[in-house]
Design a protein around this motif. Structure first.
Motif, PDB file in Angstrom:
ATOM      1  N   ARG A  30     -21.026 -43.852 -36.520  1.00 51.55           N
ATOM      2  CA  ARG A  30     -20.318 -43.862 -37.739  1.00 51.55           C
ATOM      3  C   ARG A  30     -21.277 -44.195 -38.793  1.00 51.55           C
ATOM      4  N   ALA A  31     -21.752 -45.487 -38.643  1.00 54.68           N
ATOM      5  CA  ALA A  31     -22.583 -45.970 -39.425  1.00 54.68           C
ATOM      6  C   ALA A  31     -23.854 -45.071 -40.118  1.00 54.68           C
ATOM      7  N   ASP A 163     -19.501 -20.173 -37.161  1.00 54.37           N
ATOM      8  CA  ASP A 163     -19.346 -21.389 -35.985  1.00 54.37           C
ATOM      9  C   ASP A 163     -20.884 -22.246 -36.426  1.00 54.37           C
ATOM     10  N   LYS A 164     -21.183 -22.563 -37.549  1.00 52.88           N
ATOM     11  CA  LYS A 164     -22.403 -23.143 -37.917  1.00 52.88           C
ATOM     12  C   LYS A 164     -22.127 -24.676 -37.756  1.00 52.88           C
ATOM     13  N   ALA A 165     -20.655 -25.094 -38.046  1.00 50.84           N
ATOM     14  CA  ALA A 165     -20.652 -26.466 -37.957  1.00 50.84           C
ATOM     15  C   ALA A 165     -20.857 -27.308 -36.674  1.00 50.84           C
ATOM     16  N   PRO A 166     -20.657 -26.527 -35.338  1.00 52.33           N
ATOM     17  CA  PRO A 166     -21.434 -27.132 -34.168  1.00 52.33           C
ATOM     18  C   PRO A 166     -22.922 -27.525 -34.119  1.00 52.33           C
ATOM     19  N   ILE A 167     -23.720 -26.355 -34.711  1.00 51.00           N
ATOM     20  CA  ILE A 167     -24.943 -26.539 -34.753  1.00 51.00           C
ATOM     21  C   ILE A 167     -25.367 -27.683 -35.581  1.00 51.00           C
ATOM     22  N   VAL A 168     -24.830 -27.859 -36.648  1.00 52.26           N
ATOM     23  CA  VAL A 168     -25.230 -29.024 -37.693  1.00 52.26           C
ATOM     24  C   VAL A 168     -24.679 -30.326 -37.063  1.00 52.26           C
ATOM     25  N   GLY A 169     -23.302 -30.111 -36.457  1.00 50.57           N
ATOM     26  CA  GLY A 169     -22.857 -31.491 -35.638  1.00 50.57           C
ATOM     27  C   GLY A 169     -23.788 -31.891 -34.652  1.00 50.57           C
ATOM     28  N   ALA A 437     -15.517 -37.927 -21.574  1.00 51.96           N
ATOM     29  CA  ALA A 437     -16.666 -38.367 -22.982  1.00 51.96           C
ATOM     30  C   ALA A 437     -15.905 -37.884 -24.358  1.00 51.96           C
ATOM     31  N   VAL A 438     -15.032 -36.654 -24.137  1.00 47.92           N
ATOM     32  CA  VAL A 438     -14.605 -36.628 -25.661  1.00 47.92           C
ATOM     33  C   VAL A 438     -13.594 -37.524 -26.056  1.00 47.92           C
ATOM     34  N   GLU A 439     -12.796 -38.093 -25.110  1.00 48.73           N
ATOM     35  CA  GLU A 439     -11.834 -38.841 -25.341  1.00 48.73           C
ATOM     36  C   GLU A 439     -12.515 -40.256 -25.816  1.00 48.73           C
ATOM     37  N   GLU A 440     -13.645 -40.674 -25.240  1.00 49.14           N
ATOM     38  CA  GLU A 440     -14.599 -41.798 -25.717  1.00 49.14           C
ATOM     39  C   GLU A 440     -14.914 -41.404 -27.101  1.00 49.14           C
ATOM     40  N   GLY A 441     -15.520 -40.390 -27.384  1.00 52.28           N
ATOM     41  CA  GLY A 441     -16.011 -39.898 -28.754  1.00 52.28           C
ATOM     42  C   GLY A 441     -14.798 -39.861 -29.776  1.00 52.28           C
ATOM     43  N   ALA A 442     -13.698 -39.466 -29.181  1.00 52.77           N
ATOM     44  CA  ALA A 442     -12.455 -39.601 -30.342  1.00 52.77           C
ATOM     45  C   ALA A 442     -11.708 -40.663 -30.418  1.00 52.77           C
ATOM     46  N   GLY A 443     -12.087 -41.628 -29.462  1.00 54.15           N
ATOM     47  CA  GLY A 443     -11.415 -42.841 -29.678  1.00 54.15           C
ATOM     48  C   GLY A 443      -9.920 -42.981 -29.183  1.00 54.15           C
ATOM     49  N   GLY A 444      -9.728 -41.991 -28.205  1.00 53.79           N
ATOM     50  CA  GLY A 444      -8.157 -41.852 -27.759  1.00 53.79           C
ATOM     51  C   GLY A 444      -7.948 -40.747 -26.907  1.00 53.79           C
ATOM     52  N   ASN A 492     -13.584 -33.421 -39.926  1.00 49.15           N
ATOM     53  CA  ASN A 492     -13.759 -32.745 -38.861  1.00 49.15           C
ATOM     54  C   ASN A 492     -15.187 -32.732 -38.406  1.00 49.15           C
ATOM     55  N   LEU A 493     -16.067 -32.759 -39.310  1.00 49.54           N
ATOM     56  CA  LEU A 493     -17.522 -32.894 -39.074  1.00 49.54           C
ATOM     57  C   LEU A 493     -17.921 -34.292 -38.583  1.00 49.54           C
ATOM     58  N   TRP A 494     -17.270 -35.113 -39.380  1.00 49.04           N
ATOM     59  CA  TRP A 494     -17.877 -36.652 -39.158  1.00 49.04           C
ATOM     60  C   TRP A 494     -17.258 -36.836 -37.443  1.00 49.04           C
ATOM     61  N   ASP A 495     -16.012 -36.485 -37.249  1.00 43.31           N
ATOM     62  CA  ASP A 495     -15.514 -36.550 -36.002  1.00 43.31           C
ATOM     63  C   ASP A 495     -16.267 -36.079 -34.895  1.00 43.31           C
TER      64      ASP A 495
END
Lengths: 513, 513
Positions: A30-31, A163-169, A437-444, A492-495
């Motif tokens: 996040r930082a 579906d470019k968001a995941p590539i940039v993500g 892993a996704v739950e860890e990444g999403a924080g819940g 959505n991109l930051w998350d």
């Protein structure tokens, strides 16, 4: 190559962050995102500036070249694979010394065709707005952002969500991990396709030709939206699809309905009987044997369905539906079953063009959505057997005069292409690891969807590559996918970056027998 | 005024012909027609040269004026009646001193709208051809005919068959009788309407306003075609008509059929169930009580039906129909019953425009053909009761959002106008007299059709004027009525003149209690 990234690739962890401590990992990502947000958006905008309709060869090549270049800048060994007749496929490899597992990451860089007249701006001139267009969002100058971009801001442009968001993500996730000195926990193989929106006609051939290169222990498919509640979700399957057009016949030319009505057969009425015989008003398909191949729900799927957020009442209200098929069973349960949908019917004229005539033909277009273990071939067979049992004479070509004169209840049946559904177990190690892993990444807790209602050829990954596949989308559900003014909600991109970074950093640990 | 005609009007028979000897009468008329054929055609062409679409006020007036003038030239006391908001109605009166009966003669001088691009020539520049256009007919110069026009020649122009031919036929019949010194046996009242093709919206008002003026013992309605076998026919009724448009509703906007298929109700499927419930595939209408008002067939009608030429096999061949409704019952029997016809259905898209979507609405347009003693009002009542019994919520206006949200199985029902059928007895004196006179004029048995399948507001004559009405058409069935290249086959005109002359000369004698 930055020093941090080099160290990550060599498997060395920087002392500043502890990769297996979820809170610390998310804070570090996040930082980075907060600091680099404007740069991430400018890199995203550069990719969105290249038109990406699959049939636009020169621009499709430019997209692919830029993605290779941007992956390579992050230490990914990237190159183009032969498209086997389609656009080039971007392949990238990230090896982590000592990693036990290899993760495949699929996304697509092409987008739906555009009709510029329907757009508020130009589809391929990305525009950042401080809120959605419908809420009066104003353009924000990307080259001179006054501060950190807001989470409710939207980046408009074809491909921004799909579906470019995941590539940039993933680009940003790699950078964030590098900046934090956190290594990937798995080897990664990226596969970015350039003609998904055209139906992926060459994807099978590409997978078959590169079976060894693309060997992986599991794939994530980064496409589609997160849940309507804006909660992160993963999906474990998608429905298959096939379609058919039906034509039934009346008199050779339209007839005066007074002089011939009650004598000449009316094809619109014949079609109504045919369609009514396919499905009862409550939604049950009447084709004999149609449900025989439907795989029963597992306990884990039943539990997952019970845990899903209830969106039905809100959807019914939004869509003005006083009732739904299946006696009010929830949408998520209904898409676990196959669907028969009437896409269109046409015969004669209605409204201002009505004439007192008996039409000469009537046509219906249907699509089927399939679930495990149905196959398009078996559905075709059952459907045609149903028509014959209902007294119809089935032909595949336009009948000639002689056939029309001698054969009552003719129906012409024209099948489109199709592919089967796919659904993987929620209980297997890869599924548990991805969810963890996704739950860890999403924080819940996240939404675990046993299947999408829509169709994606997920089945190809297990069928050709022998590996399970799970959908891990990041785009907002209200991104105008396939329509004008497609957009990505920045939160959505930051998350998504946090989720993808966490996946890379943690999947290896969580992925155990 | 020619001397002959004057004598006819005065009721005196010339010694050269005996009006009650059919052979002699026909020979006399035929001789006149052979001699005057070119002049008859030129007079016909002059009438066809004036455009006659009901909405074309100035030209409609010119048509009416010319008809008055041509009637007056034949000793008919002719004038225009106020159209009560519509075009003027031509009225003409021919009194025969001592006649016991008065015959009303109805025809219409307006024609269907034209699309000149579809015509081989110009719709209002009449062209004589030596055979039908489809058979390569060549134009024959009307102003310099080389000899007597052939029976298979065709006169092309809007209104040639429908419905100026009977008007011209009566002009020539009057001339032929005058030339032969044969008087009319009845008083005659001509009524030529100018907006039949627009639905006769003011005919009722005109009849009501002129009830006394139009008092007659019986009417003949000179419109429509003779039998497909080219035999002369009379018809004793016509079916009534009404129509309705139905709209059923699905989601407020089209939905992705994958994500929502099997959950959102599909309006095209709902419509199919609705339509299938109206009529079984064999043709029986399933609306409760629909057949209750149907008047049973009389013995005379059954006899007449049995005597009709069998055209079904030829029609089925021509129309490429392997089967018909009603288990193969002949067309003429089927039109003795009411019909429910689906004129059109529309929902979503078919063919190249197909999309994988659940449509938002589905629409069907129906027309009903009514028989005695059904009424449009009763049919509407039964139809809506049927829908309610089938579980539909019937509304007449477009439902608002709230209604769509709360009321399942909504159907919007929009009725068009309509009128009842009419059928007169084949046994009554007027019917026997008309059949007798037409058979004398045709020189043999004619086709006696208990009812037309199509709709004509015949019911107005008995309802407003209290007199029976019988159809006595003369046009060929293949006259391209309502279409481009409308035409009259000349033999139909020559035969028609013989029939109309015989009617005038003989009806009074044959018309007995």
């Amino acid at each position: 190559m930055p020093v941090g990234l080099l160290l990550v690739l060599m498997g060395a962890a920087l002392p500043g962050a502890k990769a297996n401590e979820p809170g610390a990992l998310r804070r570090a990502v996040r930082a980075h995102v907060r600091k680099e947000g404007p740069a991430i958006l400018r890199e995203f905008a550069a990719l969105l500036s290249i038109p990406n309709v699959a049939s636009d060869g020169p621009n499709i090549q430019k997209n692919a070249d830029l993605i290779v270049e941007r992956l390579a800048a992050r230490g990914v060994k990237a190159r183009l694979l032969n498209g086997e007749g389609g656009p080039p496929v971007v392949y990238g490899e990230l090896r982590r010394e000592g990693a036990r597992r290899t993760l495949g990451v699929y996304a697509h860089y092409d987008g739906q065709p555009v009709d510029p007249r329907e757009w508020a701006g130009e589809p391929f001139r990305p525009v950042l707005r401080d809120r959605p267009l419908e809420e009066g969002g104003r353009e924000v100058d990307l080259s001179a952002l006054p501060g950190p971009p807001g989470g409710e801001w939207r980046l408009y442009g074809r491909g921004s969500g799909d579906d470019k968001a995941p590539i940039v993500g993933f680009w940003a996730a790699l950078d964030a991990l590098a900046a934090a000195g956190i290594p990937s926990s798995v080897n990664v193989k990226f596969l970015f396709e350039g003609e998904e929106e055209a139906g992926s006609p060459h994807l099978r051939a590409v997978l078959e030709r590169n079976r060894e290169l693309l060997a992986a222990d599991g794939w994530i498919l980064c496409d589609g939206p997160v849940h309507q509640t804006r909660r992160m979700q993963v999906f474990f399957g998608a429905r298959g699809v096939t379609d058919v057009e039906l034509t039934v016949y009346g008199p050779l030319r339209p007839l005066h309905s007074g002089h011939y009505g009650n004598w000449a057969v009316n094809p619109a009425l014949s079609l109504a009987h045919l369609l009514a015989g396919l499905k009862d008003p409550g939604g049950r398909i009447r084709i004999a044997g149609f449900y025989d191949d439907v795989r029963p729900r597992t306990e884990a799927e039943t539990r997952a369905l019970a845990e899903l957020p209830d969106v039905d009442a809100a959807l019914r209200h939004e869509l003005a539906l006083a009732e739904t098929e299946g006696q009010g069973a929830p949408l998520a349960e209904r898409v676990m079953l196959p669907a028969l949908n009437v896409r269109g019917i046409q015969s004669g004229h209605v409204g201002a063009r009505t004439a007192n005539a008996i039409p000469s033909e009537a046509t219906a277009s249907l699509d089927f959505r399939l679930v495990p273990d149905q196959t398009p071939a078996r559905v075709r067979e059952l459907f045609e057997a149903h028509l014959r049992a209902a007294g119809f004479a089935v032909v595949s070509d336009a009948p000639n005069l002689e056939t029309r004169r001698t054969q009552a209840r003719l129906v012409r049946v024209q099948w489109g292409s199709g592919y089967p559904s796919y659904r993987t177990s929620l209980d297997q190690p890869f599924s548990r690891a991805v969810v963890g892993a996704v739950e860890e990444g999403a924080g819940g807790p996240i939404v675990k969807l046993p299947t999408l209602g829509g169709s994606i050829p997920m089945y190809l990954f297990p069928e050709v590559l022998g590996a399970p596949v799970i959908g891990v989308p990041i785009a907002n559900h209200d991104d105008n996918q396939h329509a004008a003014n497609e957009n990505l909600r920045l939160q959505n991109l930051w998350d998504g970056i946090e989720v993808y970074a966490t996946l890379l950093a943690r999947l290896g640990e969580l992925w155990r027998e």
